[in-house]
Design a protein around this motif. Sequence first.
Motif, mmCIF file in Angstrom:
data_model
loop_
_atom_site.group_PDB
_atom_site.id
_atom_site.type_symbol
_atom_site.label_atom_id
_atom_site.label_comp_id
_atom_site.label_asym_id
_atom_site.label_seq_id
_atom_site.Cartn_x
_atom_site.Cartn_y
_atom_site.Cartn_z
ATOM 1 N N VAL A 106 0.863 -1.189 0.000
ATOM 2 C CA VAL A 106 0.000 0.000 0.000
ATOM 3 C C VAL A 106 0.893 1.231 0.000
ATOM 4 C CG1 VAL A 106 -1.922 1.155 1.144
ATOM 5 C CG2 VAL A 106 -1.696 -1.334 1.286
ATOM 6 N N ASN A 107 1.065 1.814 -1.180
ATOM 7 C CA ASN A 107 2.045 2.876 -1.377
ATOM 8 C C ASN A 107 1.468 4.277 -1.215
ATOM 9 O OD1 ASN A 107 0.676 1.965 -3.864
ATOM 10 N ND2 ASN A 107 1.682 3.740 -4.786
ATOM 11 N N GLY A 108 0.180 4.385 -0.915
ATOM 12 C CA GLY A 108 -0.451 5.695 -0.760
ATOM 13 C C GLY A 108 -1.871 5.509 -0.287
ATOM 14 N N PRO A 109 -2.754 6.476 -0.546
ATOM 15 C CA PRO A 109 -4.138 6.344 -0.096
ATOM 16 C C PRO A 109 -4.798 5.063 -0.597
ATOM 17 C CG PRO A 109 -3.721 8.550 -0.958
ATOM 18 C CD PRO A 109 -2.512 7.746 -1.265
ATOM 19 N N ALA A 110 -5.530 4.403 0.301
ATOM 20 C CA ALA A 110 -6.333 3.229 -0.048
ATOM 21 C C ALA A 110 -7.733 3.512 0.478
ATOM 22 C CB ALA A 110 -5.755 1.959 0.573
ATOM 23 N N MET A 123 -0.403 -10.807 3.200
ATOM 24 C CA MET A 123 0.510 -9.944 3.948
ATOM 25 C C MET A 123 0.293 -8.529 3.436
ATOM 26 S SD MET A 123 2.275 -11.735 6.166
ATOM 27 C CE MET A 123 3.711 -10.722 6.536
ATOM 28 N N ILE A 124 -0.012 -7.616 4.352
ATOM 29 C CA ILE A 124 -0.336 -6.241 3.978
ATOM 30 C C ILE A 124 0.777 -5.328 4.478
ATOM 31 C CG2 ILE A 124 -2.055 -4.389 4.118
ATOM 32 C CD1 ILE A 124 -4.057 -6.645 4.989
ATOM 33 N N LEU A 125 1.507 -4.753 3.522
ATOM 34 C CA LEU A 125 2.628 -3.873 3.835
ATOM 35 C C LEU A 125 2.256 -2.452 3.434
ATOM 36 C CD1 LEU A 125 3.869 -6.708 3.900
ATOM 37 C CD2 LEU A 125 5.877 -5.795 2.707
ATOM 38 N N CYS A 126 2.652 -1.478 4.235
ATOM 39 C CA CYS A 126 2.260 -0.094 3.988
ATOM 40 C C CYS A 126 3.455 0.846 3.996
ATOM 41 C CB CYS A 126 1.281 0.391 5.067
ATOM 42 S SG CYS A 126 -0.289 -0.453 5.092
ATOM 43 N N ALA A 127 3.398 1.848 3.127
ATOM 44 C CA ALA A 127 4.299 2.985 3.241
ATOM 45 C C ALA A 127 3.871 3.814 4.446
ATOM 46 C CB ALA A 127 4.254 3.823 1.971
ATOM 47 N N ARG A 128 4.833 4.421 5.103
ATOM 48 C CA ARG A 128 4.523 5.171 6.321
ATOM 49 C C ARG A 128 3.546 6.319 6.069
ATOM 50 N NH1 ARG A 128 7.171 3.824 10.569
ATOM 51 N NH2 ARG A 128 8.910 3.006 9.334
ATOM 52 N N SER A 129 3.579 6.883 4.858
ATOM 53 C CA SER A 129 2.694 8.017 4.554
ATOM 54 C C SER A 129 1.317 7.574 4.086
ATOM 55 C CB SER A 129 3.323 8.896 3.478
ATOM 56 O OG SER A 129 3.376 8.195 2.236
ATOM 57 N N SER A 130 1.096 6.287 3.901
ATOM 58 C CA SER A 130 -0.182 5.809 3.370
ATOM 59 C C SER A 130 -1.273 5.876 4.438
ATOM 60 C CB SER A 130 -0.047 4.383 2.845
ATOM 61 O OG SER A 130 0.207 3.474 3.899
ATOM 62 N N TYR A 131 -2.504 5.796 3.980
ATOM 63 C CA TYR A 131 -3.629 5.774 4.912
ATOM 64 C C TYR A 131 -4.804 5.046 4.279
ATOM 65 C CZ TYR A 131 -5.470 9.713 2.150
ATOM 66 O OH TYR A 131 -5.914 10.512 1.123
ATOM 67 N N PHE A 132 -5.742 4.654 5.134
ATOM 68 C CA PHE A 132 -6.968 3.979 4.708
ATOM 69 C C PHE A 132 -8.153 4.895 4.964
ATOM 70 C CE2 PHE A 132 -3.911 0.712 5.798
ATOM 71 C CZ PHE A 132 -3.997 -0.152 4.721
ATOM 72 N N LEU A 133 -9.190 4.717 4.146
ATOM 73 C CA LEU A 133 -10.357 5.583 4.288
ATOM 74 C C LEU A 133 -11.609 4.854 3.807
ATOM 75 C CD1 LEU A 133 -11.520 8.447 4.869
ATOM 76 C CD2 LEU A 133 -11.036 8.991 2.470
ATOM 77 N N ARG A 169 -9.683 9.403 8.122
ATOM 78 C CA ARG A 169 -8.492 8.702 7.672
ATOM 79 C C ARG A 169 -7.906 7.850 8.793
ATOM 80 N NH1 ARG A 169 -4.791 12.918 4.088
ATOM 81 N NH2 ARG A 169 -6.393 13.469 2.544
ATOM 82 N N LEU A 170 -7.429 6.672 8.411
ATOM 83 C CA LEU A 170 -6.722 5.799 9.343
ATOM 84 C C LEU A 170 -5.277 5.698 8.860
ATOM 85 C CD1 LEU A 170 -6.843 3.782 11.748
ATOM 86 C CD2 LEU A 170 -7.307 1.996 10.052
ATOM 87 N N PRO A 171 -4.348 6.385 9.533
ATOM 88 C CA PRO A 171 -2.944 6.349 9.102
ATOM 89 C C PRO A 171 -2.353 4.952 9.215
ATOM 90 C CG PRO A 171 -3.350 8.147 10.654
ATOM 91 C CD PRO A 171 -4.557 7.258 10.697
ATOM 92 N N ALA A 172 -1.334 4.696 8.427
ATOM 93 C CA ALA A 172 -0.711 3.372 8.395
ATOM 94 C C ALA A 172 -0.243 2.933 9.776
ATOM 95 C CB ALA A 172 0.465 3.381 7.415
ATOM 96 N N GLU A 173 0.363 3.833 10.533
ATOM 97 C CA GLU A 173 0.878 3.472 11.859
ATOM 98 C C GLU A 173 -0.253 3.047 12.792
ATOM 99 O OE1 GLU A 173 3.881 3.058 12.716
ATOM 100 O OE2 GLU A 173 5.211 4.377 11.584
ATOM 101 N N LYS A 174 -1.380 3.740 12.721
ATOM 102 C CA LYS A 174 -2.528 3.369 13.545
ATOM 103 C C LYS A 174 -3.122 2.043 13.071
ATOM 104 C CE LYS A 174 -4.197 5.410 16.422
ATOM 105 N NZ LYS A 174 -4.090 5.328 17.910
ATOM 106 N N ASN A 182 0.181 -5.721 8.413
ATOM 107 C CA ASN A 182 1.279 -6.494 8.982
ATOM 108 C C ASN A 182 2.526 -5.671 9.291
ATOM 109 O OD1 ASN A 182 -0.156 -8.602 6.858
ATOM 110 N ND2 ASN A 182 0.421 -9.540 8.799
ATOM 111 N N ARG A 183 2.901 -4.790 8.364
ATOM 112 C CA ARG A 183 4.165 -4.074 8.525
ATOM 113 C C ARG A 183 4.079 -2.692 7.887
ATOM 114 N NH1 ARG A 183 8.171 -9.177 6.850
ATOM 115 N NH2 ARG A 183 7.197 -10.665 8.306
ATOM 116 N N VAL A 184 4.841 -1.753 8.440
ATOM 117 C CA VAL A 184 4.923 -0.397 7.898
ATOM 118 C C VAL A 184 6.394 -0.069 7.666
ATOM 119 C CG1 VAL A 184 4.518 2.051 8.354
ATOM 120 C CG2 VAL A 184 2.796 0.363 9.034
#
Length: 262
Positions: A106-110, A123-133, A169-174, A182-184
């Motif tokens: 997940v390289n950006g907004p999802a 396995m769900i990997l995220c960029a630190r700047s990405s978020y879910f909405l 928005r739900l940030p990747a870290e949250k 799984n990982r950020v």
Amino acid sequence: MQFEHVTLEFDGSVAILRLDHQEVMNAVSVDMLGGLSDALDTIEEKRDEVRCVVLTGAGRAFCTGANLQGRNNQSRKTKAGLTLETGFHPFLRRIRNLHCPIVTAVNGPAAGAGMSFALLGDMILCARSSYFLQAFRRIGLVPDCGSTWLLPRLIGKARSVELSLMGERLPAEKALEWGLVNRVYDDGALMEEAMKLARDLASGPTIALSLIRKLYWDSPENSFEEQLNLEFQCQLRAGDTQDFREGVGAFLEKRPAQFKGK
């Protein structure tokens, strides 16, 4: 390989599937769904070679949901949601039943459907700047693409309802803290780490990994007894593979296993 708003690359036994309509931040259209279907056809044709799939987005977004451009110009008789069963649902079902593991990077907004696409990864990997909405309430619609099935099972009802009712928005870290992903990683390291993980999975016992996927997908709907029976059936199949024999041999000989995916 280029399909409609989708690109497909092969890196050894890893297929890299990119949503690629950067002008609309990879929002999903009927054309893109057709491109995804064609790309999955190609992956299925190479199922003996492809042992892991990485799903990601091109540019600065993963996927911002359904493409609403031109919606106001459509006939009033066109009902929202009709493309779910004809376009989105076939894609979701094919991803669920894929023959090998899926890593979503997940390289950006999802957002919206894009959030569901991301959560389909094993396995769900995220960029630190990405978020879910869960963006549906912002346009007067309800969550779809399986999100009301996925979210409660991943993070519980309270958080799922909050995401959907509030549309925040739900940030990747949250998301990592909640156990949704799984990982950020730092943005620049995301694809490198995703490929490293994908190659590791691709070198594994592919049939057993596909059966592991099935066990966890089916588990929420099964009783304990039904799940025990499913484990039994899957173990019979896994135990009949060349990879099982190789794994046992490697264990006894104290060497790394060389799995062939057969």
